[in-house]
Design an enzyme around this catalytic site. Structure first.
Site, PDB file in Angstrom:
ATOM      1  N   LYS A  10      -4.699  -5.344  16.034  1.00 28.12           N
ATOM      2  CA  LYS A  10      -4.720  -4.170  15.124  1.00 28.12           C
ATOM      3  C   LYS A  10      -6.245  -3.338  16.177  1.00 28.12           C
ATOM      4  CE  LYS A  10      -3.282  -4.156  11.390  1.00 28.12           C
ATOM      5  NZ  LYS A  10      -2.252  -2.473  11.144  1.00 28.12           N
ATOM      6  N   TYR A  34      -3.245 -10.941  15.256  1.00 29.83           N
ATOM      7  CA  TYR A  34      -3.417 -10.234  14.356  1.00 29.83           C
ATOM      8  C   TYR A  34      -4.608  -9.317  14.436  1.00 29.83           C
ATOM      9  CZ  TYR A  34      -3.548  -7.029  10.477  1.00 29.83           C
ATOM     10  OH  TYR A  34      -2.663  -6.029   9.055  1.00 29.83           O
ATOM     11  N   TRP A  38      -8.819  -7.426   2.717  1.00 29.50           N
ATOM     12  CA  TRP A  38      -7.458  -7.343   1.737  1.00 29.50           C
ATOM     13  C   TRP A  38      -7.907  -7.090   0.615  1.00 29.50           C
ATOM     14  CZ3 TRP A  38      -8.301 -13.267  -0.674  1.00 29.50           C
ATOM     15  CH2 TRP A  38      -7.632 -14.028  -1.256  1.00 29.50           C
ATOM     16  N   LEU A  57       0.644  -1.061   0.028  1.00 33.53           N
ATOM     17  CA  LEU A  57       0.229   0.058   0.325  1.00 33.53           C
ATOM     18  C   LEU A  57       1.115   0.797   0.041  1.00 33.53           C
ATOM     19  CD1 LEU A  57      -2.201   1.665   0.425  1.00 33.53           C
ATOM     20  CD2 LEU A  57      -2.117   1.213   2.622  1.00 33.53           C
ATOM     21  N   ILE A  84      10.641   1.845  14.293  1.00 34.41           N
ATOM     22  CA  ILE A  84       9.070   2.305  14.707  1.00 34.41           C
ATOM     23  C   ILE A  84       8.861   1.444  15.918  1.00 34.41           C
ATOM     24  CG2 ILE A  84       7.469   3.457  12.727  1.00 34.41           C
ATOM     25  CD1 ILE A  84       6.159   0.411  12.909  1.00 34.41           C
ATOM     26  N   ASP A  93      -9.545  -5.718   8.771  1.00 28.94           N
ATOM     27  CA  ASP A  93     -11.214  -6.455   9.003  1.00 28.94           C
ATOM     28  C   ASP A  93     -10.994  -7.605   9.727  1.00 28.94           C
ATOM     29  OD1 ASP A  93      -9.696  -7.412   6.802  1.00 28.94           O
ATOM     30  OD2 ASP A  93     -11.548  -7.548   5.933  1.00 28.94           O
ATOM     31  N   ALA A 111       3.938  -2.296   8.542  1.00 27.95           N
ATOM     32  CA  ALA A 111       2.749  -3.437   9.622  1.00 27.95           C
ATOM     33  C   ALA A 111       3.673  -4.451   9.727  1.00 27.95           C
ATOM     34  CB  ALA A 111       0.893  -3.251   9.068  1.00 27.95           C
TER      35      ALA A 111
END
Length: 289
Positions: free
Chosen positions: A131, A127, A152, A14, A38, A103, A61
Site C-alpha cells: 500500500k 499488505y 478497518w 466498499l 487492472i 492504515d 484490491a
C-alpha cells in the site's frame, strides 16, 4: 450532464456501497473484472481512453492481509501495479484519480498516539508495504492523484449488501457460539462505519493531490474497544468472554490510529470509533441470542 465516474471493485464491500450511493447522482461505469483487468496495462489504458471518465475511484484490491502475506506476487500485481496502471491512464486522459490505501502503512511504526500522514513509515507486513509503495508510485506518476488511508471498516450485520469480516460480526459470532475473544491490550486501531467513508468519499472528489488519513479516531486499546463495542451491541457480560491479551505486541505496541487533522481542514470529519458505532446502531438492529 452528470459527471461520469468509474468505480473499480464495485462488487466489493466498499465499492458496492459507493455505487449505490452514487447511482442517482452520477453517470457510473461499474466494470466487472472481465471488462477491466487492472493487472493488464493495455486493457486499463484502452478502457479509460474509450469511456473517458471524469473521475476514477479505485476500490478494487486484495485486502486480506493474511492472503497477501502468503501470495506477495499477486498482492503486488493487484495492490501496487493496478494502482500505477490506473494512475498512468488517468494522466493520459486528464481524469481525477482517487484510490484507497490503508492504515496498515503504519503497522510497525514505533510512535504512539494518532499518527499524521508524514509520520516515518516502516510497515512490517506485505499488505502495508505494498500500500505504501502504491501511494509513492501513484503520486510519482500523477501528482494530482488522491490516496485515502482507510481503517478497518464495518457495516451492520443485517445489511443486505456484501459484508466483510469486521468487528461487529466477530463479536456477534463469538457471543452466539459461546466462544471467547482474545483482544490485545498493546494494540490501538480504529474502526469506521463504512457509510461514513462512502459519504465522505463524495466530498473527497474535490481534494487536491496527496495522501490523506481517512477514517475514525480511537484512543482506547483493542481490548477496551471490543468491550465498549459489545456493550453498545447489548451483548451480555462481555468481560467474561472478551479477554485481555497482554502478551501480543508487548515488545512493541501496535499503533494504527490516525490523526485526521489534515482532512478536517477540508471540511471532512469522521466520528470517533465508538461514537460512530453508537450512531450506526441507532439504525434498526436486533441481536439474536
Amino acid at each position: 450532464m452528470k459527471t461520469k465516474i468509474l468505480i473499480t471493485g464495485s462488487s466489493g464491500f466498499l465499492g458496492c456501497r459507493l455505487a449505490y450511493y452514487f447511482k442517482d447522482k452520477y453517470e457510473l461505469l461499474l466494470p466487472a473484472h472481465s471488462e477491466l483487468d487492472i493487472s493488464r496495462e493495455e486493457a486499463v489504458r484502452t478502457y479509460v481512453e474509450l469511456h473517458r471518465p471524469a473521475v476514477v475511484v479505485h476500490c478494487a484490491a486484495l485486502s486480506n492481509t493474511w492472503y497477501c502475506e502468503q501470495h506477495p506476487e499477486e498482492s503486488h500485481r493487484v495492490n501496487v501495479q493496478g494502482v500505477v496502471k490506473l494512475a498512468k491512464a488517468c494522466k493520459q486522459t486528464g481524469a481525477k484519480f482517487i484510490f484507497m490505501s490503508s492504515d496498515q502503512v503504519y503497522n510497525g511504526t514505533p510512535m504512539l498516539g494518532p499518527l499524521k500522514e508524514n509520520a516515518e513509515l516502516q510497515p512490517i507486513n506485505v499488505y502495508g508495504r505494498h500500500k505504501l509503495e502504491a501511494e509513492q508510485r501513484a503520486l510519482w506518476n500523477l501528482p494530482d492523484c488522491v490516496g485515502l488511508r482507510l481503517t478497518w471498516m464495518y457495516d451492520l450485520p443485517e445489511s443486505p449488501m456484501k459484508l466483510n469480516s469486521n468487528l461487529l460480526i466477530n463479536l456477534l459470532g463469538a457471543y452466539r457460539e459461546h466462544k471467547t475473544i482474545q483482544a490485545a491490550t498493546h494494540e490501538f486501531r480504529s474502526v469506521t462505519y463504512v457509510w461514513e467513508v462512502v459519504k465522505n468519499i463524495e466530498k473527497a472528489l474535490s481534494l487536491p493531490g496527496g495522501i490523506y488519513n481517512f477514517g475514525s479516531g480511537n484512543a482506547t486499546n483493542s481490548h477496551q474497544l471490543y468491550l465498549s463495542a459489545a456493550g453498545a451491541l447489548g451483548l451480555k457480560e462481555p468481560h467474561l468472554w472478551i479477554l485481555p491479551d497482554e502478551k501480543r505486541f508487548a515488545e512493541q505496541t501496535r499503533n494504527l490510529t490516525m490523526d485526521c487533522t489534515l482532512i478536517e481542514g477540508f471540511g471532512i470529519r469522521f466520528n470517533d470509533s465508538l461514537e460512530g458505532l453508537k450512531e450506526a446502531l441507532k439504525r434498526p438492529f436486533r441481536v439474536h441470542d
